[in-house]
Motif scaffolding. Structure first.
Motif, short mmCIF file in Angstrom:
data_model
loop_
_atom_site.label_atom_id
_atom_site.label_comp_id
_atom_site.label_asym_id
_atom_site.label_seq_id
_atom_site.Cartn_x
_atom_site.Cartn_y
_atom_site.Cartn_z
N ILE A 258 -80.40 52.71 -28.39
CA ILE A 258 -79.05 52.55 -27.83
C ILE A 258 -78.10 53.59 -28.45
CG2 ILE A 258 -77.12 50.97 -27.43
CD1 ILE A 258 -79.11 48.63 -27.68
N ALA A 259 -78.23 53.81 -29.76
CA ALA A 259 -77.36 54.80 -30.41
C ALA A 259 -77.61 56.19 -29.83
CB ALA A 259 -77.58 54.80 -31.92
N GLN A 260 -78.88 56.55 -29.68
CA GLN A 260 -79.20 57.86 -29.09
C GLN A 260 -78.62 57.98 -27.70
OE1 GLN A 260 -83.34 58.95 -28.98
NE2 GLN A 260 -83.56 58.70 -31.18
N HIS A 261 -78.69 56.89 -26.98
CA HIS A 261 -78.18 56.88 -25.62
C HIS A 261 -76.66 57.08 -25.64
CE1 HIS A 261 -78.85 54.85 -21.45
NE2 HIS A 261 -78.09 55.91 -21.38
N ALA A 262 -75.98 56.35 -26.54
CA ALA A 262 -74.52 56.49 -26.67
C ALA A 262 -74.15 57.92 -27.07
CB ALA A 262 -73.99 55.50 -27.71
N HIS A 263 -74.84 58.45 -28.08
CA HIS A 263 -74.55 59.83 -28.53
C HIS A 263 -74.74 60.81 -27.36
CE1 HIS A 263 -74.49 58.13 -32.48
NE2 HIS A 263 -75.77 58.27 -32.78
N SER A 264 -75.76 60.57 -26.54
CA SER A 264 -76.04 61.48 -25.40
C SER A 264 -74.86 61.50 -24.43
CB SER A 264 -77.29 61.05 -24.64
OG SER A 264 -78.40 60.99 -25.50
N GLU A 265 -74.30 60.32 -24.19
CA GLU A 265 -73.15 60.26 -23.28
C GLU A 265 -71.97 61.05 -23.84
OE1 GLU A 265 -73.12 58.90 -20.30
OE2 GLU A 265 -74.79 57.48 -20.27
N GLY B 89 -66.60 56.62 -21.29
CA GLY B 89 -66.64 55.16 -21.15
C GLY B 89 -68.06 54.63 -21.40
N HIS B 90 -69.07 55.30 -20.85
CA HIS B 90 -70.46 54.86 -21.07
C HIS B 90 -70.80 54.90 -22.55
CE1 HIS B 90 -71.63 56.28 -16.74
NE2 HIS B 90 -70.73 55.32 -16.74
N GLY B 91 -70.36 55.96 -23.22
CA GLY B 91 -70.62 56.08 -24.65
C GLY B 91 -70.02 54.90 -25.40
N LEU B 92 -68.76 54.58 -25.10
CA LEU B 92 -68.08 53.49 -25.83
C LEU B 92 -68.74 52.14 -25.53
CD1 LEU B 92 -64.32 54.52 -25.48
CD2 LEU B 92 -66.01 55.14 -27.21
N TYR B 93 -69.11 51.95 -24.29
CA TYR B 93 -69.80 50.73 -23.87
C TYR B 93 -71.10 50.55 -24.66
CZ TYR B 93 -69.50 47.78 -19.68
OH TYR B 93 -69.30 46.77 -18.80
N LEU B 94 -71.85 51.67 -24.78
CA LEU B 94 -73.14 51.62 -25.47
C LEU B 94 -72.96 51.46 -26.98
CD1 LEU B 94 -74.97 54.27 -23.29
CD2 LEU B 94 -75.73 51.91 -23.63
N TYR B 95 -71.93 52.09 -27.55
CA TYR B 95 -71.67 51.86 -28.99
C TYR B 95 -71.38 50.38 -29.21
CZ TYR B 95 -71.49 56.87 -30.23
OH TYR B 95 -71.81 58.18 -30.46
N SER B 96 -70.63 49.77 -28.30
CA SER B 96 -70.32 48.34 -28.46
C SER B 96 -71.60 47.50 -28.39
CB SER B 96 -69.35 47.86 -27.39
OG SER B 96 -68.14 48.55 -27.49
N ALA B 97 -72.48 47.84 -27.44
CA ALA B 97 -73.76 47.10 -27.34
C ALA B 97 -74.53 47.25 -28.64
CB ALA B 97 -74.58 47.62 -26.15
N CYS B 98 -74.50 48.44 -29.21
CA CYS B 98 -75.24 48.71 -30.44
C CYS B 98 -74.64 47.93 -31.61
CB CYS B 98 -75.21 50.22 -30.71
SG CYS B 98 -76.59 50.77 -31.69
N GLU B 99 -73.31 47.80 -31.61
CA GLU B 99 -72.64 47.07 -32.70
C GLU B 99 -73.05 45.60 -32.74
OE1 GLU B 99 -68.53 49.09 -34.02
OE2 GLU B 99 -68.49 48.38 -31.96
N THR B 100 -73.49 45.05 -31.60
CA THR B 100 -73.93 43.64 -31.61
C THR B 100 -75.19 43.47 -32.45
OG1 THR B 100 -75.33 43.83 -29.64
CG2 THR B 100 -73.02 43.25 -29.25
N LEU B 101 -75.82 44.59 -32.84
CA LEU B 101 -77.04 44.52 -33.66
C LEU B 101 -76.72 44.67 -35.15
CD1 LEU B 101 -79.07 46.63 -31.16
CD2 LEU B 101 -79.76 44.34 -31.88
N GLY B 102 -75.42 44.69 -35.47
CA GLY B 102 -75.03 44.69 -36.89
C GLY B 102 -74.79 46.06 -37.49
N VAL B 103 -74.62 47.09 -36.68
CA VAL B 103 -74.23 48.39 -37.24
C VAL B 103 -72.80 48.69 -36.76
CG1 VAL B 103 -76.41 49.64 -37.56
CG2 VAL B 103 -75.43 49.46 -35.27
N SER B 104 -72.08 49.47 -37.55
CA SER B 104 -70.71 49.77 -37.13
C SER B 104 -70.66 51.11 -36.42
CB SER B 104 -69.77 49.77 -38.34
OG SER B 104 -70.03 50.94 -39.10
N ARG B 105 -69.61 51.26 -35.66
CA ARG B 105 -69.40 52.51 -34.93
C ARG B 105 -69.30 53.69 -35.90
NH1 ARG B 105 -65.44 53.66 -30.78
NH2 ARG B 105 -65.63 55.88 -30.42
N ALA B 106 -68.62 53.46 -37.05
CA ALA B 106 -68.47 54.53 -38.05
C ALA B 106 -69.84 54.95 -38.59
CB ALA B 106 -67.56 54.05 -39.18
N GLU B 107 -70.71 53.96 -38.84
CA GLU B 107 -72.06 54.29 -39.34
C GLU B 107 -72.82 55.12 -38.30
OE1 GLU B 107 -74.62 50.93 -41.09
OE2 GLU B 107 -72.77 49.91 -40.51
N LEU B 108 -72.73 54.70 -37.05
CA LEU B 108 -73.47 55.41 -35.99
C LEU B 108 -72.97 56.84 -35.86
CD1 LEU B 108 -73.58 52.58 -33.30
CD2 LEU B 108 -75.46 53.33 -34.78
#
Ligand code: FAQ
Length: 311
Positions: A37-44, A76-95
């Motif tokens: 998910i993080a790779q996907h967000a970064h790609s967007e 928007g897709h990037g932010l959406y995906l970062y939020s999905a990733c955050e539900t797994l216990g990592v923060s946006r800053a870490e990603l």
């Protein structure tokens, strides 16, 4: 207890049900999802750069408005995906730190330059086309927040794909020079787009486990084949030639045969040695640093309203 939790997880996967953020999940499943998910967000987010470079040079107000809206959708897709990733216990800053330090990847395709305005059309048609092919099955991925994010994202990607195709159609109805520009663009993008689906199945270390967990629903080669089959008639309708002498319909298989992408090139691009890797990361780093004052102001505001709420 551990065994009971694992059994409940396995049963959910076997029923093709969703795993939700508060459910127990094996650590490797969580790690795999964070990675993908993080790779996907970064790609967007990195993927905004090649097209973004053309916003100021769009040939008309209409084209500029369309392009601006598309690039905003990618943010928007990037932010959406970062939020999905955050539900797994990592923060946006870490990603973000994992991206900037090169420990997490983003799609190889965004390390190729957009050299002409036709590339804006080709990115929409082929890059978004490949993204849709890969992402429609991900609407059924086993992790709830990722699958739900994909539903909305795929709807927007479909619009992106059509705007790219429409742009190329318009150019193909234009002058010889415009037609040549489209063909040159398709020639450059075809092979890198096929590489977006990842290495071939026998060299894809993550596939077996991701398929067993229902994170991925099809293998890299299956999706690549589906994309080629879908794109060939579109290329014919457009009047461009796909640059692969081995591309032909195979009656027996009911699919197109096609040539082998240069996997050494994919490896090199993933390792950081593509045409634009350095430029893309430098731009991302500068954008992050330039945005520091916005983050500071937002945090200060949040702290103040928080204090006011408590008082
Ligand atoms: N680029 O074992 P596998 C978009 C890595 S669309 C870079 O097969 P997996 C929309 C892979 O991560 C693009 N790296 O891995 C848009 C792994 O390394 P790791 C984004 C790649 O995960 C359009 C290693 O190679 N879409 O942004 C690539 O099972 C226009 C071994 O590979 C997604 O991310 C590559 N092409 O399968 C935006 C879709 N291929 O992580 C703007 C979700 C492989 O172990 C403008 N992701 N690698 O260090 C997926 O479906 C999968 O992650 C795959 C890779 C299929 C990409």
């Amino acid at each position: 207890l551990q065994e009971r939790l694992q059994a409940a997880f396995d049963a959910t996967i076997a029923r093709n049900d969703r795993i939700e953020p508060r459910d127990w999940m094996p650590e490797d499943y969580r790690r795999t999802l964070v990675r993908q998910i993080a790779q996907h967000a970064h790609s967007e987010i990195i993927g905004m750069q090649p097209e973004g470079a053309w916003i100021g040079r769009a040939p008309s107000l209409r084209r500029k408005a369309i392009l601006l809206a598309k690039v905003q959708d990618e943010a928007g897709h990037g932010l959406y995906l970062y939020s999905a990733c955050e539900t797994l216990g990592v923060s946006r800053a870490e990603l973000n730190e994992l991206l900037l330090s090169g420990r997490q990847k983003y799609s190889s395709i965004f390390n190729y330059p957009a050299l002409s305005y036709a590339d804006v059309g080709t990115i929409g048609w082929l890059v978004d086309g490949a993204a849709i092919c890969n992402q429609v099955p991900l609407c059924r991925t086993s992790y709830g927040p990722y699958g739900r994010a994909m539903i909305r994202i795929c709807k927007e990607e479909s619009f992106h794909q059509r705007q790219g195709y429409e742009l190329l159609m318009t150019m193909m109805r234009g002058t010889d020079a415009q037609r040549a520009m489209v063909q040159e663009s398709v020639d450059r993008f075809w092979w890198p787009v096929l590489m977006m689906f990842g290495p071939p199945d026998d060299r894809s270390p993550n596939s077996a486990r991701s398929l067993a967990w229902g994170v991925k629903r099809h293998s890299n080669d299956e999706l690549r084949q589906r994309f080629v089959d879908m794109t060939v008639p579109q290329a014919e309708a457009l009047g461009v030639t796909l640059p692969d002498p081995e591309l032909r319909w195979n009656e027996e298989r009911g699919h197109h045969d096609f040539g082998e992408p240069d996997w050494a090139e994919l490896d090199a691009v993933i390792r950081g040695n593509g045409p634009c890797n350095t430029q893309r990361m430098a731009h991302r780093r500068a954008a992050h640093e330039d945005g520091a004052w916005v983050r500071e102001a937002a945090s200060a505001f949040a702290e103040r309203t928080d204090r006011a709420d408590r008082a």
